[in-house]
Design a protein around this motif. Structure first.
Motif, mmCIF file in Angstrom:
data_model
loop_
_atom_site.group_PDB
_atom_site.id
_atom_site.type_symbol
_atom_site.label_atom_id
_atom_site.label_comp_id
_atom_site.label_asym_id
_atom_site.label_seq_id
_atom_site.Cartn_x
_atom_site.Cartn_y
_atom_site.Cartn_z
ATOM 1 N N SER A 37 0.795 -1.183 -0.036
ATOM 2 C CA SER A 37 0.010 0.143 0.063
ATOM 3 C C SER A 37 0.933 1.138 -0.002
ATOM 4 O O SER A 37 0.299 2.496 -0.615
ATOM 5 C CB SER A 37 -0.990 0.083 1.289
ATOM 6 O OG SER A 37 -0.384 -0.057 2.442
ATOM 7 N N ARG A 38 2.171 1.309 0.306
ATOM 8 C CA ARG A 38 3.080 2.245 0.495
ATOM 9 C C ARG A 38 3.468 2.857 -1.061
ATOM 10 O O ARG A 38 3.870 3.902 -1.224
ATOM 11 C CB ARG A 38 4.286 2.096 1.368
ATOM 12 C CG ARG A 38 3.801 1.808 2.847
ATOM 13 C CD ARG A 38 5.041 1.213 3.514
ATOM 14 N NE ARG A 38 5.557 -0.132 3.107
ATOM 15 C CZ ARG A 38 6.363 -0.935 3.645
ATOM 16 N NH1 ARG A 38 7.138 -0.580 4.829
ATOM 17 N NH2 ARG A 38 6.582 -2.103 3.144
ATOM 18 N N HIS A 57 -5.292 -7.241 3.523
ATOM 19 C CA HIS A 57 -6.588 -6.541 3.525
ATOM 20 C C HIS A 57 -6.914 -5.430 4.624
ATOM 21 O O HIS A 57 -7.697 -4.489 4.579
ATOM 22 C CB HIS A 57 -7.812 -7.671 3.734
ATOM 23 C CG HIS A 57 -8.087 -8.434 2.829
ATOM 24 N ND1 HIS A 57 -7.295 -9.627 2.860
ATOM 25 C CD2 HIS A 57 -9.050 -8.786 1.852
ATOM 26 C CE1 HIS A 57 -7.374 -10.333 1.817
ATOM 27 N NE2 HIS A 57 -8.718 -9.632 1.096
ATOM 28 N N ARG A 58 -5.969 -5.241 5.509
ATOM 29 C CA ARG A 58 -5.821 -4.318 6.544
ATOM 30 C C ARG A 58 -5.264 -2.790 5.888
ATOM 31 O O ARG A 58 -5.818 -1.928 6.526
ATOM 32 C CB ARG A 58 -4.978 -4.777 7.687
ATOM 33 C CG ARG A 58 -5.240 -6.100 8.449
ATOM 34 C CD ARG A 58 -4.120 -6.169 9.373
ATOM 35 N NE ARG A 58 -3.455 -4.844 10.325
ATOM 36 C CZ ARG A 58 -2.193 -4.829 10.900
ATOM 37 N NH1 ARG A 58 -1.422 -5.728 10.924
ATOM 38 N NH2 ARG A 58 -1.885 -3.710 11.402
ATOM 39 N N PHE A 59 -4.781 -2.826 4.898
ATOM 40 C CA PHE A 59 -4.378 -1.879 4.318
ATOM 41 C C PHE A 59 -4.975 -1.297 3.206
ATOM 42 O O PHE A 59 -4.668 -0.280 2.552
ATOM 43 C CB PHE A 59 -2.910 -2.070 3.850
ATOM 44 C CG PHE A 59 -1.856 -2.544 4.871
ATOM 45 C CD1 PHE A 59 -1.601 -1.582 6.178
ATOM 46 C CD2 PHE A 59 -1.676 -4.021 5.116
ATOM 47 C CE1 PHE A 59 -0.567 -2.171 6.928
ATOM 48 C CE2 PHE A 59 -0.979 -4.285 6.403
ATOM 49 C CZ PHE A 59 -0.529 -3.454 7.143
ATOM 50 N N VAL A 60 -6.261 -1.845 2.709
ATOM 51 C CA VAL A 60 -7.079 -1.142 1.759
ATOM 52 C C VAL A 60 -7.368 0.019 1.934
ATOM 53 O O VAL A 60 -7.480 0.751 0.878
ATOM 54 C CB VAL A 60 -8.256 -2.255 1.409
ATOM 55 C CG1 VAL A 60 -9.050 -1.793 0.400
ATOM 56 C CG2 VAL A 60 -7.919 -3.891 0.858
ATOM 57 N N PRO A 76 -14.789 -8.922 0.827
ATOM 58 C CA PRO A 76 -14.873 -7.192 0.946
ATOM 59 C C PRO A 76 -14.658 -6.466 2.170
ATOM 60 O O PRO A 76 -14.535 -7.209 3.076
ATOM 61 C CB PRO A 76 -16.434 -7.222 0.888
ATOM 62 C CG PRO A 76 -16.785 -8.730 0.309
ATOM 63 C CD PRO A 76 -15.888 -9.687 0.929
ATOM 64 N N VAL A 77 -14.082 -5.454 1.871
ATOM 65 C CA VAL A 77 -13.412 -4.487 2.942
ATOM 66 C C VAL A 77 -14.319 -3.237 2.920
ATOM 67 O O VAL A 77 -14.743 -2.903 1.796
ATOM 68 C CB VAL A 77 -11.885 -4.278 2.559
ATOM 69 C CG1 VAL A 77 -11.337 -3.241 3.574
ATOM 70 C CG2 VAL A 77 -11.054 -5.761 2.523
ATOM 71 N N GLU A 78 -14.393 -2.727 4.290
ATOM 72 C CA GLU A 78 -15.266 -1.620 4.366
ATOM 73 C C GLU A 78 -14.004 -0.661 3.833
ATOM 74 O O GLU A 78 -13.218 -0.120 4.750
ATOM 75 C CB GLU A 78 -15.514 -1.336 5.636
ATOM 76 C CG GLU A 78 -16.659 0.012 5.911
ATOM 77 C CD GLU A 78 -17.864 -0.361 5.091
ATOM 78 O OE1 GLU A 78 -18.379 0.509 4.673
ATOM 79 O OE2 GLU A 78 -18.250 -1.539 5.164
ATOM 80 N N ALA A 79 -14.177 0.065 2.774
ATOM 81 C CA ALA A 79 -13.159 1.009 2.175
ATOM 82 C C ALA A 79 -13.772 1.737 1.054
ATOM 83 O O ALA A 79 -14.539 1.074 0.181
ATOM 84 C CB ALA A 79 -11.923 0.527 2.032
ATOM 85 N N PRO A 80 -13.536 3.138 0.853
ATOM 86 C CA PRO A 80 -13.975 3.954 -0.360
ATOM 87 C C PRO A 80 -13.375 3.595 -1.715
ATOM 88 O O PRO A 80 -12.568 4.480 -2.083
ATOM 89 C CB PRO A 80 -13.883 5.438 0.015
ATOM 90 C CG PRO A 80 -12.597 5.395 0.928
ATOM 91 C CD PRO A 80 -12.553 4.095 1.589
ATOM 92 N N ILE A 81 -13.344 2.363 -2.080
ATOM 93 C CA ILE A 81 -12.671 1.801 -3.319
ATOM 94 C C ILE A 81 -13.389 0.653 -4.095
ATOM 95 O O ILE A 81 -14.039 0.177 -3.458
ATOM 96 C CB ILE A 81 -11.186 1.572 -2.898
ATOM 97 C CG1 ILE A 81 -10.329 1.420 -4.156
ATOM 98 C CG2 ILE A 81 -11.258 0.342 -2.107
ATOM 99 C CD1 ILE A 81 -8.746 1.127 -3.904
#
Length: 470
Positions: A37-38, A57-60, A76-81
Motif C-alpha cells: 500500500s506504500r 486487507h488491513r491496508f485497503v 470485501p473490505v469497508e473502504a471507499p474503493i
C-alpha cells in the motif's frame, strides 16, 4: 499496467465486481499494480495479499487514501474503493499478468527473456536490461522480484510500447518455475548454473537441476535456449530444447561455446576478458568485480545476440555498469580501506567465487580480510559446505577470517583446523560485536569482503563498515 475496463478485469480474474461511487464496469484503469500500500499512486491497483505476518486487507483503506482506484481482495473490505473479490489474490495476480502480457505481445513487438540459475540471476538480469534498454522500452524486475508475487508484478509493468520484458525466475520448489514462466512463455530462456543454493529445499542438486530445466520446457517451441556450456547439468538441458524444436546457444569458457570468454583477469578496479564470437575477439572491461560476473555478462551478450543486438554494442553498454546490484560485490569504503559488500545472498558457489575475487584483487602490502556469515537453505549439506568454505579461505591465504554468528561457527572451526589460528581467524556472536572488532582491527591497505546469506544480515554490517571507512 495497460488500460483495461473494470468489467474485463473482473472477467479475467473470475471475480465479483463491487463498484464504488461513480465507477461502472466500463471504467478504465491503467495504474501501477502492487501488493504494498506504500507504493500506491493515483490510479493504482492494490492487491490485498494475505501474508505470513500481516494481511493486505488491513491496508485497503490506506491504499484508497493514497489514490488507488481498485482493490483485488479475497473478501470485501469497508473502504471507499471499487473491489474485485477473488478466491485467491496471488492466483488472481498471476492471471492478470498472463492476460496483460498476452495482449501486449499480440499487439506489438514484445520479446520476452526468462532467466534462472542457482546464482547470478539478478546480475544477469541487470546486465541484459542495460543492453536492451538502448534498443527500446525494456521492463525488468526491481531488486530480486522473482517469486510468485514479484514476477507477475514485473510482468504487469509492460505497456503497449514495451519491446522487451526480462523476467527473473527463482524456484521455491519443483513446479514453481514452470508456473511462473508458463505465464509468459519466454522467447529466450537463459539458464546460468545449477549449484547448491537452496539445494536443501529441493532434496539435492539433481532435483535442483530438474527445477531449473522447467524454464526450457516452459519456453515457446520456436524460441531459443541460452545455456551455460561449462555446467554439465545446464548443458544437458539442450536435449529438452532440441526435443521441443528450439534453437540452442551455448556460452562459457568451453571451446564449444558460441559466445566464449578467454583470458579473464580480475583487478581492484574491475574485470577484463576477451569475448569471442564467430571467431572475432572483442575486449571486455567490466567495472564489476569478479570473474564469475564474466559468465553473467556472457549470458547477457548471448541472449541479446539472439534478439539481434550486435556483440560490440552489448559489450560497450556492459562497460558502463558500475555495480551489479546493491549488496552484490558493491565497492564501499575508500582507497585506504576498501569494503566489498556482497552479503545480499550466499551459496557455496558464490561464496567461493567471492573469496577468490578477494584473493585476486589484493596487491603488495594489502591485507585480505573476509567477514563471513552463514549460508542458508543447504539442508543436510550445510555442515560440510561451511567446512569447505573455511578450508578454502585458508588455502587462498586470506589473512584475516572474521566469522559472524552461531550458524557459521563450523566455518570458523574449519579455518582454525586448517591452520588459521593465533588470531588469524576469529568468531564473533553478532554484527555489533563484529563491527566493534573490525573498527579497531582494520588498517590502511586492507581489502575486506563481507559475505553471507540474506538471512544472516551482514549486508547491514557491510554498509556500516563502508560508511565508517569512507
Amino acid at each position: 499496467m495497460i488500460a483495461l475496463p473494470l468489467g474485463q478485469i473482473a472477467e479475467i480474474l473470475r471475480g465479483e465486481l463491487r463498484l464504488h461511487a461513480s465507477d461502472t464496469a466500463d471504467t478504465v484503469v491503467d495504474g501501477v499494480v502492487d501488493t504494498d500500500s506504500r507504493e500506491m499512486t493515483p490510479g493504482a491497483i492494490f492487491v490485498a495479499k494475505p501474508g505470513e505476518t500481516t494481511d493486505g486487507h488491513r491496508f485497503v483503506p490506506a491504499a484508497a487514501d493514497a489514490g488507488a482506484v481498485l482493490a483485488i481482495v479475497e473478501r470485501p473490505v469497508e473502504a471507499p474503493i471499487t473491489q474485485i473479490v477473488v478466491a485467491d489474490a496471488v492466483t488472481a495476480l498471476a492471471d492478470l499478468a498472463r492476460e496483460v502480457v498476452a495482449r501486449v505481445r499480440a499487439a506489438g513487438r514484445l520479446r520476452i527473456v526468462g532467466i534462472t540459475g542457482s546464482n547470478g540471476k539478478t546480475t544477469t538480469k541487470n546486465f541484459l536490461a542495460r543492453i536492451l534498454s538502448d534498443e527500446g522500452e525494456t521492463v525488468a524486475p526491481v531488486r530480486s522480484y522473482n517469486n510468485e508475487v514479484g514476477a507477475p508484478l514485473t510482468m504487469l509493468r509492460v505497456t503497449p510500447d514495451t519491446r522487451y520484458l526480462v523476467s527473473e525466475f527463482g524456484a521455491a520448489g519443483r513446479g514453481s518455475i514452470a508456473r511462473l514462466a508458463g505465464l509468459v512463455e519466454p522467447d529466450v530462456s537463459v539458464v546460468l548454473m545449477v549449484g547448491l543454493a537452496h539445494a536443501g529445499g529441493f532434496g539435492g542438486i539433481e532435483q535442483t537441476a530438474l527445477a531449473k530445466s522447467e524454464l526450457v520446457s516452459a519456453a515457446r517451441a520456436d524460441g531459443t535456449a541460452v545455456l551455460n556450456v561449462d555446467d554439465p547439468r545446464v548443458w544437458a538441458m539442450r536435449r529438452i530444447a532440441e526435443e521441443r524444436g528450439m534453437s540452442v546457444v551455448g556460452f562459457g569458457q568451453h571451446p564449444d561455446a558460441e559466445v566464449r570468454a578467454d583470458r579473464i583477469e580480475v583487478a581492484s578496479d574491475g574485470t577484463t576478458a576477451a569475448i569471442i564470437v564467430d571467431g572475432e575477439e572483442t575486449p571486455l572491461r567490466l567495472q564489476v568485480l569478479g570473474a564469475h560476473h564474466v559468465h553473467n555478462a556472457l549470458a547477457a551478450i548471448a541472449a541479446a545476440r539472439v534478439l539481434g543486438v550486435p556483440v560490440a554494442d552489448s559489450i560497450s553498454r556492459l562497460e558502463t555498469v558500475r555495480i551489479a546490484e546493491r549488496w552484490r560485490m558493491q565497492p564501499m569504503g575508500s582507497d585506504r580501506v576498501r569494503i566489498i559488500n556482497d552479503a545480499y545472498n550466499a551459496s557455496p558457489d558464490s561464496m567461493a567465487a567471492a573469496l577468490r575475487t578477494l584473493a585476486q584483487i589484493s596487491g603488495p602490502g594489502e591485507r585480505t580480510v573476509a567477514v563471513l556469515g552463514a549460508m542458508s537453505e543447504l539442508g543436510e549439506t550445510a555442515g560440510e559446505e561451511h567446512d569447505r568454505i573455511g578450508l578454502l579461505a585458508v588455502r587462498l591465504n586470506i589473512q584475516r577470517i572474521v566469522v559472524v554468528g552461531p550458524e557459521a561457527r563450523r566455518l570458523y572451526l574449519a579455518a582454525v583446523g586448517e591452520g588459521s589460528w593465533d588470531g588469524e581467524a576469529v568468531h564473533l556472536p553478532d554484527q555489533d560485536a563484529a563491527f566493534e572488532y573490525l573498527r579497531h582491527e582494520l588498517r590502511d591497505g586492507d581489502r575486506v569482503l563481507v559475505k553471507s546469506s540474506n538471512s544472516a544480515g551482514l549486508r547491514h554490517l557491510g554498509d556500516r563498515l563502508g560508511e565508517s571507512f569512507s
